[in-house]
Design a protein around this motif. Structure first.
Motif, mmCIF file in Angstrom:
data_model
loop_
_atom_site.group_PDB
_atom_site.id
_atom_site.type_symbol
_atom_site.label_atom_id
_atom_site.label_comp_id
_atom_site.label_asym_id
_atom_site.label_seq_id
_atom_site.Cartn_x
_atom_site.Cartn_y
_atom_site.Cartn_z
ATOM 1 N N ILE A 106 0.841 -1.204 0.000
ATOM 2 C CA ILE A 106 0.000 0.000 0.000
ATOM 3 C C ILE A 106 0.872 1.248 0.000
ATOM 4 C CG2 ILE A 106 -1.707 1.336 1.307
ATOM 5 C CD1 ILE A 106 -2.726 -1.376 2.422
ATOM 6 N N ASP A 107 1.921 1.249 0.836
ATOM 7 C CA ASP A 107 2.833 2.403 0.893
ATOM 8 C C ASP A 107 3.459 2.684 -0.467
ATOM 9 O OD1 ASP A 107 2.368 2.874 3.596
ATOM 10 O OD2 ASP A 107 4.135 1.764 4.257
ATOM 11 N N ALA A 108 3.925 1.626 -1.148
ATOM 12 C CA ALA A 108 4.562 1.803 -2.461
ATOM 13 C C ALA A 108 3.561 2.359 -3.483
ATOM 14 C CB ALA A 108 5.134 0.474 -2.950
ATOM 15 N N ALA A 109 2.340 1.834 -3.471
ATOM 16 C CA ALA A 109 1.317 2.311 -4.411
ATOM 17 C C ALA A 109 0.931 3.752 -4.094
ATOM 18 C CB ALA A 109 0.091 1.402 -4.359
ATOM 19 N N PHE A 110 0.832 4.079 -2.817
ATOM 20 C CA PHE A 110 0.471 5.437 -2.426
ATOM 21 C C PHE A 110 1.544 6.436 -2.870
ATOM 22 C CE2 PHE A 110 -0.065 9.036 0.425
ATOM 23 C CZ PHE A 110 -1.436 9.255 0.340
ATOM 24 N N ARG A 111 2.818 6.071 -2.672
ATOM 25 C CA ARG A 111 3.918 6.946 -3.096
ATOM 26 C C ARG A 111 3.934 7.134 -4.609
ATOM 27 N NH1 ARG A 111 6.478 4.233 0.976
ATOM 28 N NH2 ARG A 111 7.366 2.735 -0.457
ATOM 29 N N ALA A 112 3.425 6.165 -5.355
ATOM 30 C CA ALA A 112 3.420 6.251 -6.817
ATOM 31 C C ALA A 112 2.268 7.094 -7.360
ATOM 32 C CB ALA A 112 3.355 4.838 -7.414
ATOM 33 N N LEU A 113 1.304 7.456 -6.506
ATOM 34 C CA LEU A 113 0.191 8.301 -6.961
ATOM 35 C C LEU A 113 0.725 9.677 -7.345
ATOM 36 C CD1 LEU A 113 -2.493 7.402 -4.272
ATOM 37 C CD2 LEU A 113 -2.500 6.724 -6.691
ATOM 38 N N PRO A 114 0.078 10.346 -8.300
ATOM 39 C CA PRO A 114 0.551 11.662 -8.723
ATOM 40 C C PRO A 114 0.440 12.690 -7.591
ATOM 41 C CG PRO A 114 -1.516 11.104 -9.831
ATOM 42 C CD PRO A 114 -1.102 9.909 -9.038
ATOM 43 N N ILE A 115 1.353 13.631 -7.611
ATOM 44 C CA ILE A 115 1.355 14.723 -6.646
ATOM 45 C C ILE A 115 0.805 15.957 -7.346
ATOM 46 C CG2 ILE A 115 2.788 16.218 -5.210
ATOM 47 C CD1 ILE A 115 4.694 13.795 -4.915
ATOM 48 N N GLU A 116 -0.137 16.617 -6.707
ATOM 49 C CA GLU A 116 -0.764 17.791 -7.303
ATOM 50 C C GLU A 116 0.294 18.828 -7.682
ATOM 51 O OE1 GLU A 116 -4.453 20.828 -6.388
ATOM 52 O OE2 GLU A 116 -3.485 19.820 -4.719
ATOM 53 N N GLY A 117 0.194 19.324 -8.912
ATOM 54 C CA GLY A 117 1.104 20.360 -9.392
ATOM 55 C C GLY A 117 2.406 19.839 -9.971
ATOM 56 N N GLU A 118 2.631 18.537 -9.933
ATOM 57 C CA GLU A 118 3.853 17.948 -10.499
ATOM 58 C C GLU A 118 3.516 17.164 -11.753
ATOM 59 O OE1 GLU A 118 6.217 15.728 -7.768
ATOM 60 O OE2 GLU A 118 6.372 17.382 -6.348
ATOM 61 N N ASP A 119 4.551 16.905 -12.570
ATOM 62 C CA ASP A 119 4.382 16.102 -13.774
ATOM 63 C C ASP A 119 3.833 14.736 -13.376
ATOM 64 O OD1 ASP A 119 4.514 15.164 -16.361
ATOM 65 O OD2 ASP A 119 6.640 14.663 -16.239
ATOM 66 N N ASN A 120 2.784 14.285 -14.039
ATOM 67 C CA ASN A 120 2.136 13.026 -13.691
ATOM 68 C C ASN A 120 2.778 11.851 -14.415
ATOM 69 O OD1 ASN A 120 0.349 14.289 -11.978
ATOM 70 N ND2 ASN A 120 -1.204 14.553 -13.565
ATOM 71 N N LYS A 121 3.987 11.490 -14.042
ATOM 72 C CA LYS A 121 4.625 10.314 -14.632
ATOM 73 C C LYS A 121 3.982 9.064 -14.050
ATOM 74 C CE LYS A 121 8.228 10.338 -11.172
ATOM 75 N NZ LYS A 121 9.582 10.185 -10.831
#
Length: 106
Positions: free
Chosen positions: A85-100
């Motif tokens: 879950i932690d790994a998947a959560f960290r991989a979610l896009p961050i608002e205002g950043e490039d959505n790789k």
């Protein structure tokens, strides 16, 4: 000991004497569960959803579309690994950043 049994949008909460019952809204039940949630390696679906700050329905949707990991199975019970879950959560896009898209669960 408090026993919580989920029934639709309401919860039956046993208080001490099992013959005494109090009906409370599910939102209140979530806060009760959240305050008693201890850190463990494996979480049930409701706990996994609370862990990332979501309701169970939204969490299930994220599992179906691959943004959250699928559960592990223990004797037919679905258990989510906190590390996954932690790994998947960290991989979610961050608002205002490039959505790789480097989510390993896709």
């Amino acid at each position: 000991m408090v026993v919580i049994v989920l029934i639709g949008p309401w919860t039956v909460k046993g208080l001490g004497n099992m013959n005494t019952r109090e009906f409370i809204p599910m939102s209140a039940a979530k806060s009760v569960v959240a305050t008693r949630l201890t850190i463990r390696r494996g979480l049930g679906e409701a706990e996994a959803a609370l862990y990332v700050g979501l309701g169970a329905t939204k969490f299930s949707s994220l599992v179906r579309d691959g943004r959250m990991p699928r559960p592990r199975i223990i004797d037919g019970r679905r258990i989510w690994d906190v590390d996954d879950i932690d790994a998947a959560f960290r991989a979610l896009p961050i608002e205002g950043e490039d959505n790789k898209d480097d989510n390993p669960w896709h």
